[in-house]
Design a protein around this motif. Structure first.
Motif, mmCIF file in Angstrom:
data_model
loop_
_atom_site.group_PDB
_atom_site.id
_atom_site.type_symbol
_atom_site.label_atom_id
_atom_site.label_comp_id
_atom_site.label_asym_id
_atom_site.label_seq_id
_atom_site.Cartn_x
_atom_site.Cartn_y
_atom_site.Cartn_z
ATOM 1 N N GLU A 32 0.989 -1.241 -0.060
ATOM 2 C CA GLU A 32 0.355 -0.203 0.242
ATOM 3 C C GLU A 32 0.738 0.918 0.019
ATOM 4 O O GLU A 32 0.303 2.499 -0.262
ATOM 5 C CB GLU A 32 -0.830 0.216 1.622
ATOM 6 N N PHE A 33 2.277 1.103 1.066
ATOM 7 C CA PHE A 33 3.211 2.272 0.804
ATOM 8 C C PHE A 33 3.482 2.585 -0.472
ATOM 9 O O PHE A 33 3.980 3.569 -1.297
ATOM 10 C CB PHE A 33 3.975 2.036 1.711
ATOM 11 N N ASP B 99 2.558 1.282 -3.238
ATOM 12 C CA ASP B 99 1.636 1.964 -4.555
ATOM 13 C C ASP B 99 1.437 4.018 -4.747
ATOM 14 O O ASP B 99 1.438 3.959 -4.820
ATOM 15 C CB ASP B 99 0.176 1.142 -5.247
ATOM 16 N N ARG B 100 1.542 4.489 -3.321
ATOM 17 C CA ARG B 100 0.597 5.508 -2.857
ATOM 18 C C ARG B 100 1.910 6.112 -3.435
ATOM 19 O O ARG B 100 1.524 6.595 -4.488
ATOM 20 C CB ARG B 100 0.545 5.672 -1.213
ATOM 21 N N GLY C 231 1.723 6.111 -6.998
ATOM 22 C CA GLY C 231 1.791 6.835 -8.062
ATOM 23 C C GLY C 231 1.143 8.284 -7.954
ATOM 24 O O GLY C 231 0.749 8.985 -8.960
ATOM 25 N N VAL C 232 2.044 8.755 -6.853
ATOM 26 C CA VAL C 232 2.000 10.503 -6.627
ATOM 27 C C VAL C 232 3.313 10.948 -7.640
ATOM 28 O O VAL C 232 3.283 11.674 -8.662
ATOM 29 C CB VAL C 232 2.656 10.637 -5.039
ATOM 30 N N ASP D 97 10.369 0.307 2.009
ATOM 31 C CA ASP D 97 9.476 0.984 2.529
ATOM 32 C C ASP D 97 9.848 1.900 3.633
ATOM 33 O O ASP D 97 9.233 2.662 4.216
ATOM 34 C CB ASP D 97 8.161 0.244 2.843
ATOM 35 N N GLU E 165 7.229 9.190 4.043
ATOM 36 C CA GLU E 165 6.454 9.464 3.237
ATOM 37 C C GLU E 165 5.252 10.885 2.622
ATOM 38 O O GLU E 165 5.294 11.954 2.564
ATOM 39 C CB GLU E 165 4.754 8.837 3.558
ATOM 40 N N ILE F 238 5.939 13.900 0.190
ATOM 41 C CA ILE F 238 4.761 14.297 -0.298
ATOM 42 C C ILE F 238 4.343 15.886 -0.663
ATOM 43 O O ILE F 238 3.779 16.737 -1.445
ATOM 44 C CB ILE F 238 2.906 13.973 0.101
ATOM 45 N N GLU G 232 -3.907 13.393 -3.682
ATOM 46 C CA GLU G 232 -4.926 12.489 -3.179
ATOM 47 C C GLU G 232 -4.928 11.758 -2.719
ATOM 48 O O GLU G 232 -4.661 10.793 -3.871
ATOM 49 C CB GLU G 232 -5.772 13.485 -3.285
ATOM 50 N N GLU G 233 -5.060 10.598 -1.823
ATOM 51 C CA GLU G 233 -5.494 9.611 -1.438
ATOM 52 C C GLU G 233 -6.471 9.042 -2.856
ATOM 53 O O GLU G 233 -7.464 9.904 -2.549
ATOM 54 C CB GLU G 233 -5.459 8.231 -0.464
#
Length: 168
Positions: free
Chosen positions: A12-13, A15-16, A19-20, A111, A115, A119, A167-168
């Motif tokens: 999840e980390f 991919d987030r 994606g960003v 990971d 984060e 961001i 944004e998620e």
């Protein structure tokens, strides 16, 4: 074997953040292409106006269109006032950071990226690119004789892009 990627686990980390990063690269590439395409359109129009509608003119325009133009030369081609030029150059620098440095913050298979810092840095860089994107998009609208977006639209544009990117 440690010279190769060995872990293809998606979390999840990861991919987030990936994606960003991917969405920020889309915005950076869009800005780059908008600048170079407008520059080429202006230059090709200039060739056509100077030399008329001949086969040689079209050959010349086609050759010019095939040439690689970098973002810096495209921005400098426009010969803009310093305040507008500085926004575009700042956007170019942010674009370069997104493309060349930001990916280094994400290490595949680990990971360990902070984060929150990632961001925030991405938001700052993308925000700078969007400032340039707004200018070049307005210039493109004017060149194409398309309507210029309203103040209301422009006021929300940057926030919309930033939201889409982070944004998620």
């Amino acid at each position: 074997m440690n010279n190769f990627i060995e872990s293809f686990e998606r979390t999840e980390f990861s991919d987030r953040l990936q994606g960003v990063l991917g969405r920020s690269l889309i915005i950076a590439t869009r800005f780059d292409k908008m600048c170079t395409n407008l520059c080429k359109a202006i230059k090709i129009s200039s060739i056509l106006l100077k030399e008329g509608n001949t086969e040689k003119t079209y050959e010349k325009m086609n050759e010019f269109f095939k040439k690689h133009m970098n973002l810096n030369s495209s921005i400098n081609f426009f010969m803009l006032p310093k305040d507008i030029l500085s926004v575009l150059l700042n956007a170019k620098d942010a674009r370069n950071e997104i493309v060349h440095s930001l990916p280094n913050a994400i290490i595949i298979g680990e990971d360990s990226t902070d984060e929150v810092s990632f961001i925030e840095e991405t938001k700052k860089l993308v925000g700078d690119v969007v400032d340039g994107d707004i200018i070049i998009s307005i210039f493109t609208c004017a060149y194409n004789k398309d309507p210029i977006p309203t103040k209301e639209f422009l006021d929300g544009y940057k926030d919309s892009v930033l939201s889409w990117v982070v944004e998620e």
